[in-house]
Design a protein around this motif. Structure first.
Motif, mmCIF file in Angstrom:
data_model
loop_
_atom_site.group_PDB
_atom_site.id
_atom_site.type_symbol
_atom_site.label_atom_id
_atom_site.label_comp_id
_atom_site.label_asym_id
_atom_site.label_seq_id
_atom_site.Cartn_x
_atom_site.Cartn_y
_atom_site.Cartn_z
ATOM 1 N N PHE A 1 1.994 129.861 -19.817
ATOM 2 C CA PHE A 1 2.708 128.651 -20.184
ATOM 3 C C PHE A 1 4.027 129.015 -20.868
ATOM 4 O O PHE A 1 4.089 129.956 -21.664
ATOM 5 C CB PHE A 1 1.875 127.793 -21.147
ATOM 6 N N VAL A 2 5.069 128.260 -20.557
ATOM 7 C CA VAL A 2 6.338 128.375 -21.273
ATOM 8 C C VAL A 2 6.786 126.969 -21.646
ATOM 9 O O VAL A 2 6.419 125.989 -20.990
ATOM 10 C CB VAL A 2 7.425 129.084 -20.437
ATOM 11 N N ASP A 3 7.565 126.880 -22.712
ATOM 12 C CA ASP A 3 8.119 125.587 -23.122
ATOM 13 C C ASP A 3 9.561 125.473 -22.638
ATOM 14 O O ASP A 3 10.291 126.462 -22.546
ATOM 15 C CB ASP A 3 8.059 125.430 -24.638
ATOM 16 N N ASP A 4 9.970 124.235 -22.370
ATOM 17 C CA ASP A 4 11.250 124.005 -21.709
ATOM 18 C C ASP A 4 12.467 124.284 -22.579
ATOM 19 O O ASP A 4 13.582 124.348 -22.063
ATOM 20 C CB ASP A 4 11.320 122.567 -21.174
ATOM 21 N N ASP A 5 12.281 124.459 -23.882
ATOM 22 C CA ASP A 5 13.419 124.706 -24.763
ATOM 23 C C ASP A 5 13.406 126.116 -25.352
ATOM 24 O O ASP A 5 14.177 126.410 -26.269
ATOM 25 C CB ASP A 5 13.466 123.668 -25.894
ATOM 26 N N ASP A 6 12.536 126.992 -24.832
ATOM 27 C CA ASP A 6 12.442 128.357 -25.336
ATOM 28 C C ASP A 6 13.111 129.340 -24.375
ATOM 29 O O ASP A 6 13.679 128.943 -23.358
ATOM 30 C CB ASP A 6 10.974 128.738 -25.558
ATOM 31 N N ILE B 1 -1.540 139.067 -24.755
ATOM 32 C CA ILE B 1 -0.662 138.399 -25.728
ATOM 33 C C ILE B 1 0.465 139.346 -26.108
ATOM 34 O O ILE B 1 0.226 140.524 -26.413
ATOM 35 C CB ILE B 1 -1.445 137.998 -26.994
ATOM 36 N N SER B 2 1.692 138.834 -26.098
ATOM 37 C CA SER B 2 2.844 139.627 -26.534
ATOM 38 C C SER B 2 3.306 139.151 -27.902
ATOM 39 O O SER B 2 2.796 138.177 -28.453
ATOM 40 C CB SER B 2 3.986 139.501 -25.520
ATOM 41 N N GLY B 3 4.311 139.825 -28.423
ATOM 42 C CA GLY B 3 4.939 139.381 -29.654
ATOM 43 C C GLY B 3 5.960 138.296 -29.390
ATOM 44 O O GLY B 3 6.322 138.005 -28.243
ATOM 45 N N CYS B 4 6.451 137.681 -30.464
ATOM 46 C CA CYS B 4 7.427 136.601 -30.313
ATOM 47 C C CYS B 4 8.265 136.479 -31.575
ATOM 48 O O CYS B 4 7.894 136.962 -32.649
ATOM 49 C CB CYS B 4 6.728 135.273 -30.013
ATOM 50 N N THR B 5 9.406 135.831 -31.409
ATOM 51 C CA THR B 5 10.301 135.541 -32.522
ATOM 52 C C THR B 5 10.713 134.083 -32.442
ATOM 53 O O THR B 5 10.407 133.385 -31.473
ATOM 54 C CB THR B 5 11.551 136.438 -32.473
ATOM 55 N N GLU B 6 11.416 133.618 -33.455
ATOM 56 C CA GLU B 6 11.901 132.246 -33.463
ATOM 57 C C GLU B 6 13.249 132.185 -34.145
ATOM 58 O O GLU B 6 13.617 133.069 -34.929
ATOM 59 C CB GLU B 6 10.907 131.309 -34.163
ATOM 60 N N GLY B 7 13.996 131.120 -33.840
ATOM 61 C CA GLY B 7 15.291 130.946 -34.472
ATOM 62 C C GLY B 7 16.007 129.731 -33.928
ATOM 63 O O GLY B 7 15.465 128.984 -33.105
ATOM 64 N N TYR C 1 10.831 133.841 -27.203
ATOM 65 C CA TYR C 1 11.688 133.322 -28.274
ATOM 66 C C TYR C 1 11.490 131.811 -28.395
ATOM 67 O O TYR C 1 11.758 131.059 -27.443
ATOM 68 C CB TYR C 1 13.151 133.630 -27.961
ATOM 69 N N TYR C 2 11.004 131.375 -29.540
ATOM 70 C CA TYR C 2 10.849 129.952 -29.824
ATOM 71 C C TYR C 2 12.157 129.420 -30.409
ATOM 72 O O TYR C 2 12.597 129.877 -31.471
ATOM 73 C CB TYR C 2 9.731 129.721 -30.843
ATOM 74 N N LEU C 3 12.763 128.484 -29.706
ATOM 75 C CA LEU C 3 14.002 127.878 -30.188
ATOM 76 C C LEU C 3 13.670 126.699 -31.092
ATOM 77 O O LEU C 3 12.999 125.757 -30.676
ATOM 78 C CB LEU C 3 14.858 127.407 -29.007
ATOM 79 N N ARG C 4 14.125 126.762 -32.326
ATOM 80 C CA ARG C 4 13.869 125.696 -33.290
ATOM 81 C C ARG C 4 15.094 124.797 -33.386
ATOM 82 O O ARG C 4 16.207 125.271 -33.593
ATOM 83 C CB ARG C 4 13.545 126.282 -34.669
ATOM 84 N N HIS C 5 14.869 123.490 -33.210
ATOM 85 C CA HIS C 5 15.968 122.520 -33.262
ATOM 86 C C HIS C 5 15.413 121.181 -33.724
ATOM 87 O O HIS C 5 14.197 121.007 -33.905
ATOM 88 C CB HIS C 5 16.642 122.396 -31.890
ATOM 89 N N GLY C 6 16.269 120.209 -33.883
ATOM 90 C CA GLY C 6 15.880 118.938 -34.484
ATOM 91 C C GLY C 6 14.866 118.135 -33.709
ATOM 92 O O GLY C 6 14.153 117.306 -34.290
ATOM 93 N N SER C 7 14.746 118.354 -32.405
ATOM 94 C CA SER C 7 13.837 117.537 -31.605
ATOM 95 C C SER C 7 12.574 118.279 -31.179
ATOM 96 O O SER C 7 11.885 117.854 -30.254
ATOM 97 C CB SER C 7 14.562 117.003 -30.362
ATOM 98 N N ASN C 8 12.258 119.404 -31.833
ATOM 99 C CA ASN C 8 11.003 120.096 -31.541
ATOM 100 C C ASN C 8 9.814 119.188 -31.801
ATOM 101 O O ASN C 8 9.735 118.536 -32.852
ATOM 102 C CB ASN C 8 10.842 121.337 -32.420
ATOM 103 N N ILE C 9 8.870 119.152 -30.869
ATOM 104 C CA ILE C 9 7.647 118.376 -31.081
ATOM 105 C C ILE C 9 6.872 118.910 -32.272
ATOM 106 O O ILE C 9 6.240 118.158 -33.019
ATOM 107 C CB ILE C 9 6.779 118.399 -29.802
ATOM 108 N N SER C 10 6.937 120.218 -32.485
ATOM 109 C CA SER C 10 6.196 120.847 -33.582
ATOM 110 C C SER C 10 7.042 121.000 -34.842
ATOM 111 O O SER C 10 6.739 121.826 -35.700
ATOM 112 C CB SER C 10 5.687 122.225 -33.143
ATOM 113 N N GLY C 11 8.091 120.195 -34.977
ATOM 114 C CA GLY C 11 8.982 120.318 -36.121
ATOM 115 C C GLY C 11 8.299 120.133 -37.458
ATOM 116 O O GLY C 11 8.739 120.658 -38.486
ATOM 117 N N PHE C 12 7.180 119.391 -37.464
ATOM 118 C CA PHE C 12 6.467 119.139 -38.718
ATOM 119 C C PHE C 12 5.906 120.419 -39.323
ATOM 120 O O PHE C 12 5.629 120.468 -40.530
ATOM 121 C CB PHE C 12 5.329 118.136 -38.489
#
Length: 314
Positions: free
Chosen positions: A86-91, A114-120, A202-213
């Protein structure tokens, strides 16, 4: 073959990047199943453009938005690959993302890799699950990592699954956080799980992330909290039956979540969660001796217990 599943909804700004990342993969034996969950912007036109020039893309178009669990289940049903990612459309993913995960499974005869990951935020990059060593374990061992939030997170990425594991436990379709409700089941179903924490996702964090909470406490509300509490209760009950050797750890993790929510509701004045707070304080009072004596308990949890449960501070 690998089936890559991506759900998208009104992400015209981001979705091109992930499509290009997948189409550029060093591992080429894949199908790319994209579920358009009722988009109302020009996402559908973008998907059509890519579908016309790439035969590996399959589009499942929803007439109206559905839950993430519902949409993902439709993707799994359509998948023809022996393995599913699975991949997310904004990552974003590295060019060898699929090859890396496939080689881990193939070389170790594993059921999940499972691999490693980062976010930003697109310009920054910070570790989320990075580690140098390769770890091979069974399902129970993997769930221990998950419970401790060590090397494994509940999200469906960055992982590769044997298809039959996902088919055995469909996603819940009446919740917001479908991965929290099912990830532990997938891991426990596996005979072997292999992890190598090199940075591939890479998880892209932005204002409209579903998981922003998860990073902004003020976004928590009664609905989200109730769903998480139900997921953790179900998880504990499931683990007590399926993997009793780690039942004590699962109970501790559930209580740890309870006291963290009490602290969150209090400090951020989440008014629609006050009834939840009162209920959690009552439950924590009934298990306080076992919780406070548990070998995994942290010092800050002891302080929260003293403040909110023992002394009853509001």
């Amino acid at each position: 073959m690998i089936s890559v599943i991506m759900l998208t909804y009104n992400r015209a700004t981001f979705v091109k990047n992930m499509i290009e990342d997948i189409l550029s993969q060093s591992y080429s034996d894949f199908e790319f199943i994209i579920i358009d969950n009722g988009s109302s912007d020009n996402t559908r036109e973008i998907l059509k453009h890519y579908r016309e020039k790439e035969c590996r893309i399959k589009i499942i178009a929803m007439n109206e938005p559905h839950s993430i669990g519902y949409a993902r289940n439709r993707g799994v049903e359509a998948a023809r690959g022996e393995y599913i990612a699975f991949v997310d459309d904004d990552d974003r993913v590295k060019i060898d993302y699929l090859e890396f995960l496939f080689n881990l499974i193939n070389e170790n005869k594993a059921d999940i890799s499972i691999s490693g990951c980062t976010e930003g935020d697109g310009t920054s990059r910070k570790p989320q699950c990075l580690f140098d060593e390769k770890i091979v374990t069974d399902g129970t061992g993997a769930v221990k990592f998950l419970l401790k939030r060590d090397k494994i997170r509940a999200g469906m990425s960055p992982k590769l699954y044997k298809r039959e594991i996902l088919q055995k436990y469909p996603f819940e379709e009446n919740c917001r956080n479908e991965d929290v409700h099912t990830q532990y089941k997938y891991l426990l179903e596996a005979d072997k799980v292999v992890m190598h924490g090199l940075d591939k996702y890479y998880y892209l964090r932005h204002g409209s992330n579903i998981s922003g909470f998860t990073s902004d406490a003020n976004q928590w509300n009664k609905e989200i909290m109730t769903d998480y509490l139900r997921a953790y209760r179900n998880r504990t009950e499931y683990i007590e039956k399926k993997a009793p050797s780690i039942a004590s750890l699962s109970r501790y993790c559930e209580w740890s979540f309870w006291i963290s929510m009490v602290d969150k509701i209090t400090k951020h004045d989440l008014k629609d969660c006050l009834n939840i707070k009162n209920d959690l304080v009552s439950k924590l009072n009934s298990v306080k001796e076992e919780f406070l004596s548990h070998p995994e308990i942290k010092d800050f949890e002891k302080k929260w217990m003293e403040a909110y449960v023992i002394n009853g501070n509001n």
